[in-house]
Design an enzyme around this catalytic site. Structure first.
Site, PDB file in Angstrom:
ATOM      1  N   LYS A 119       1.020  -1.185   0.047  1.00 28.74           N
ATOM      2  CA  LYS A 119       0.014   0.094   0.000  1.00 28.74           C
ATOM      3  C   LYS A 119       0.720   1.197   0.133  1.00 28.74           C
ATOM      4  O   LYS A 119       0.754   2.103  -0.896  1.00 28.74           O
ATOM      5  CB  LYS A 119      -0.935   0.042   1.238  1.00 28.74           C
ATOM      6  CG  LYS A 119      -2.045  -1.191   1.202  1.00 28.74           C
ATOM      7  CD  LYS A 119      -2.787  -0.927   2.604  1.00 28.74           C
ATOM      8  CE  LYS A 119      -2.312  -1.002   3.834  1.00 28.74           C
ATOM      9  NZ  LYS A 119      -1.679  -2.549   4.135  1.00 28.74           N
ATOM     10  N   ASN A 142      -3.609   6.123   5.769  1.00 27.55           N
ATOM     11  CA  ASN A 142      -2.775   5.108   6.551  1.00 27.55           C
ATOM     12  C   ASN A 142      -1.263   5.578   6.458  1.00 27.55           C
ATOM     13  O   ASN A 142      -0.569   5.068   7.384  1.00 27.55           O
ATOM     14  CB  ASN A 142      -3.037   3.690   6.143  1.00 27.55           C
ATOM     15  CG  ASN A 142      -2.688   2.798   7.211  1.00 27.55           C
ATOM     16  OD1 ASN A 142      -3.171   2.755   8.297  1.00 27.55           O
ATOM     17  ND2 ASN A 142      -1.999   1.724   6.839  1.00 27.55           N
ATOM     18  N   HIS A 189      -3.212  -9.629  10.270  1.00 26.70           N
ATOM     19  CA  HIS A 189      -4.220  -9.287  11.319  1.00 26.70           C
ATOM     20  C   HIS A 189      -5.391 -10.087  11.802  1.00 26.70           C
ATOM     21  O   HIS A 189      -6.279  -9.797  11.939  1.00 26.70           O
ATOM     22  CB  HIS A 189      -4.815  -8.064  10.736  1.00 26.70           C
ATOM     23  CG  HIS A 189      -3.757  -6.930  10.169  1.00 26.70           C
ATOM     24  ND1 HIS A 189      -2.872  -6.365  11.117  1.00 26.70           N
ATOM     25  CD2 HIS A 189      -3.511  -6.284   9.013  1.00 26.70           C
ATOM     26  CE1 HIS A 189      -2.306  -5.407  10.383  1.00 26.70           C
ATOM     27  NE2 HIS A 189      -2.774  -5.389   9.069  1.00 26.70           N
TER      28      HIS A 189
HETATM   29  P1  ADP Z   1       1.919  -1.611   3.366  1.00 30.46           P
HETATM   30  O1  ADP Z   1       1.696  -0.115   3.228  1.00 30.46           O
HETATM   31  O2  ADP Z   1       0.668  -2.344   2.505  1.00 30.46           O
HETATM   32  O3  ADP Z   1       2.252  -2.265   4.629  1.00 30.46           O
HETATM   33  P2  ADP Z   1       4.394  -1.156   2.148  1.00 30.46           P
HETATM   34  O4  ADP Z   1       4.775  -0.653   0.774  1.00 30.46           O
HETATM   35  O5  ADP Z   1       4.675  -0.543   3.190  1.00 30.46           O
HETATM   36  O6  ADP Z   1       3.001  -1.898   2.274  1.00 30.46           O
HETATM   37  O7  ADP Z   1       5.434  -2.843   2.099  1.00 30.46           O
HETATM   38  C1  ADP Z   1       5.115  -3.418   3.345  1.00 30.46           C
HETATM   39  C2  ADP Z   1       5.970  -4.714   3.200  1.00 30.46           C
HETATM   40  O8  ADP Z   1       5.517  -5.558   1.992  1.00 30.46           O
HETATM   41  C3  ADP Z   1       7.465  -4.614   2.721  1.00 30.46           C
HETATM   42  O9  ADP Z   1       8.194  -5.721   3.444  1.00 30.46           O
HETATM   43  C4  ADP Z   1       7.555  -4.608   1.237  1.00 30.46           C
HETATM   44  O10 ADP Z   1       8.939  -5.063   0.706  1.00 30.46           O
HETATM   45  C5  ADP Z   1       6.302  -5.750   0.954  1.00 30.46           C
HETATM   46  N1  ADP Z   1       5.668  -5.467  -0.248  1.00 30.46           N
HETATM   47  C6  ADP Z   1       5.371  -4.339  -0.919  1.00 30.46           C
HETATM   48  N2  ADP Z   1       4.801  -4.585  -1.986  1.00 30.46           N
HETATM   49  C7  ADP Z   1       4.351  -5.836  -1.992  1.00 30.46           C
HETATM   50  C8  ADP Z   1       3.496  -6.673  -2.792  1.00 30.46           C
HETATM   51  N3  ADP Z   1       2.809  -6.030  -3.973  1.00 30.46           N
HETATM   52  N4  ADP Z   1       3.400  -7.735  -2.418  1.00 30.46           N
HETATM   53  C9  ADP Z   1       3.732  -8.440  -1.158  1.00 30.46           C
HETATM   54  N5  ADP Z   1       4.468  -7.746  -0.403  1.00 30.46           N
HETATM   55  C10 ADP Z   1       4.955  -6.475  -0.874  1.00 30.46           C
END
Ligand code: ADP
Length: 458
Positions: A119, A142, A189
């Site tokens: 996200k 968020n 979650h």
């Molecule tokens: P969120 O805001 O949904 O938590 P982030 O961009 O902050 O997403 O990334 C959270 C974690 O998920 C990080 O460890 C990142 O490397 C991983 N991640 C990012 N994009 C994806 C995706 N499309 N699918 C799975 N994991 C992802």
């Protein structure tokens, strides 16, 4: 929405709760804030609220506080089935979240981005694409800035790119995105949503008020995204890393292609993406879809992607020390994100796992650990559970703390190896939050730079 002289209770005194309270007070409401945490754990937000004449209740949720209200605004950290809220609901008091409240006042179109992972990365990139394409754009939710704080700067011709969590979707009512995005839905979650079905249902609420004028961007490679698409009203634009889709964004011959009934556009080359990991290709596909739906010029989209830098704590490169690369993926707070981290490196991974368990099944990591990990270093409260569930997949070292894990990993790793913090757990057992955990990791790694662990141990 008329709030003047209304009695409004804001539950939860985090960043968005405090922002909602101040917003409502400025609109003439009679505001009370209640948080069950003691004042000492609530940071410095209270004096500002008291200054404005907002009543603040901490350490308890008074029963009367919840009874004598016209409206309750609940923060995403507070479970919707908390006893005091259930009681208020039985009394007929309306309960909404900060995102719902904000959306009643927000001007301009909403692009709402949700998903289990990706996200923040996708929201940030989509915001940068729209900005570079010359759109009037605000980014929040968020991701950091509460949506309510965007209201003042919003305008009818502008775009609001919002990162929206499942918790925030649980308390919407009229929230209506022009473009909704679900990147993926994988177990997360479950301590709060209880079942995967409940979690999927919360995510699907993003479409609840959309019409045939609106758009939904969905991951065609994700079975849960496909299942929530059934029967929804908005136009669906798929994105896929694996196959061509009739309507949406996909890969062909090393390029990202956008296809609609109007034709096809080659937007950018996959080689232009400056981020690690195939999961980031998915995030870029989704952001490209958002950009195209918002009417951005393809060359601007390409330029924004080329300039984009990994968001801090998301598979962030920290340093190369003695030939070993260190990556901070502290935001990998669930097993799916950890799997993506493992998939981002072909072999020789030293991975640090553990923290506060969220009811996860860590055994799903075993195949990747067996194929790619040299060693696992466990930390925090979930260490024992993880060790039991991944037993046999890779050698395990019980480290308790992150500092010890970095030390042990640096002593074991040889040139060409990678050390990754991608803990698959929340951070709250040993840290304030994932950012704090990421910073502690980076400091420990930078200390290694100052005093390289050489010789014997290698
Ligand atoms: P969120 O805001 O949904 O938590 P982030 O961009 O902050 O997403 O990334 C959270 C974690 O998920 C990080 O460890 C990142 O490397 C991983 N991640 C990012 N994009 C994806 C995706 N499309 N699918 C799975 N994991 C992802």
């Amino acid at each position: 929405m008329q709030v003047k002289d209304k009695r409004i209770l804001v539950v939860g005194l985090g960043k968005s709760g405090a922002a909602a309270a101040l917003f409502l007070e400025a609109k003439g409401a009679r505001v009370t804030v209640s948080d069950s945490k003691p004042q000492t754990q609530l940071g410095g937000l209270i004096p500002q609220l008291l200054d404005k004449g907002i009543a603040v209740e901490t350490g308890v949720h008074g029963e009367r506080t919840f009874r004598d209200q016209d409206l309750i605004v609940v923060s995403p950290g507070v479970p919707v089935d908390a006893p005091s809220l259930t009681q208020a609901r039985q009394l007929g008091i309306k309960i909404i979240g900060e995102v719902e409240l904000a959306s009643r006042y927000l001007q301009g179109k909403i692009i709402a981005i949700s998903g289990s992972n990706g996200k923040t990365t996708t929201t940030t990139l989509a915001g940068e694409i729209l900005a570079l394409a010359g759109k009037k754009v605000l980014v929040g939710g968020n991701i950091g800035t509460p949506v309510i704080d965007l209201v003042g700067g919003s305008s009818p011709e502008g775009w609001n790119v919002l990162e929206i969590s499942s918790f925030q979707l649980e308390t919407i009512e009229t929230f209506h995105p022009a473009v909704s995005v679900i990147l993926n839905i994988t177990p997360d979650h479950l301590d709060r949503h209880r079942t995967f079905e409940n979690y999927v249902a919360a995510k699907a609420r993003i479409f609840e008020n959309e019409t045939a004028e609106d758009s939904a961007v969905l991951n065609a490679d994700d079975p849960a995204c496909v299942s929530v698409s059934e029967g929804i009203k908005p136009n669906i634009f798929w994105f896929s890393r694996k196959k061509e889709v009739p309507n949406g964004a996909f890969l062909r011959g090393g390029s990202i292609v956008w296809k609609t009934s109007a034709g096809e556009t080659n937007v950018l080359a996959v080689a232009d993406i400056p981020l690690k990991g195939s999961h980031n290709v998915e995030n870029v596909l989704a952001a490209v879809a958002v950009g195209m739906l918002a009417g951005c010029a393809p060359e601007r989209i390409r330029e924004a992607v080329k300039r984009f830098k990994a968001v801090e704590h998301r598979l962030e490169f920290v340093s190369r020390t003695n030939g070993v690369d260190y990556y901070n993926d502290s935001k990998a707070t669930n097993v799916d994100a950890t799997m993506k981290a493992l998939e981002s490196f072909p072999a020789n991974i030293h991975i640090i796992l553990g923290g506060k368990d969220k009811g996860s099944d860590y055994s799903v990591l075993n195949t990747l650990l067996r194929q790619r990990a040299k060693r696992v270093y466990t930390i925090g409260a979930a260490a024992k559970k993880i060790e039991e569930q991944i037993a046999g997949a890779a050698p395990i070292e019980h480290c308790e703390t992150l500092a010890k894990a970095v030390k042990s990993a640096s002593a074991r790793a040889v040139a060409g190896d990678v050390v990754v913090l991608a803990p698959a757990c929340a951070s709250f057992d040993q840290f304030e939050n994932y950012e704090h955990r990421g910073r502690v990791f980076k400091e420990a790694v930078f200390d290694l730079v100052a005093q390289p662990v050489g010789g014997g141990a290698r």
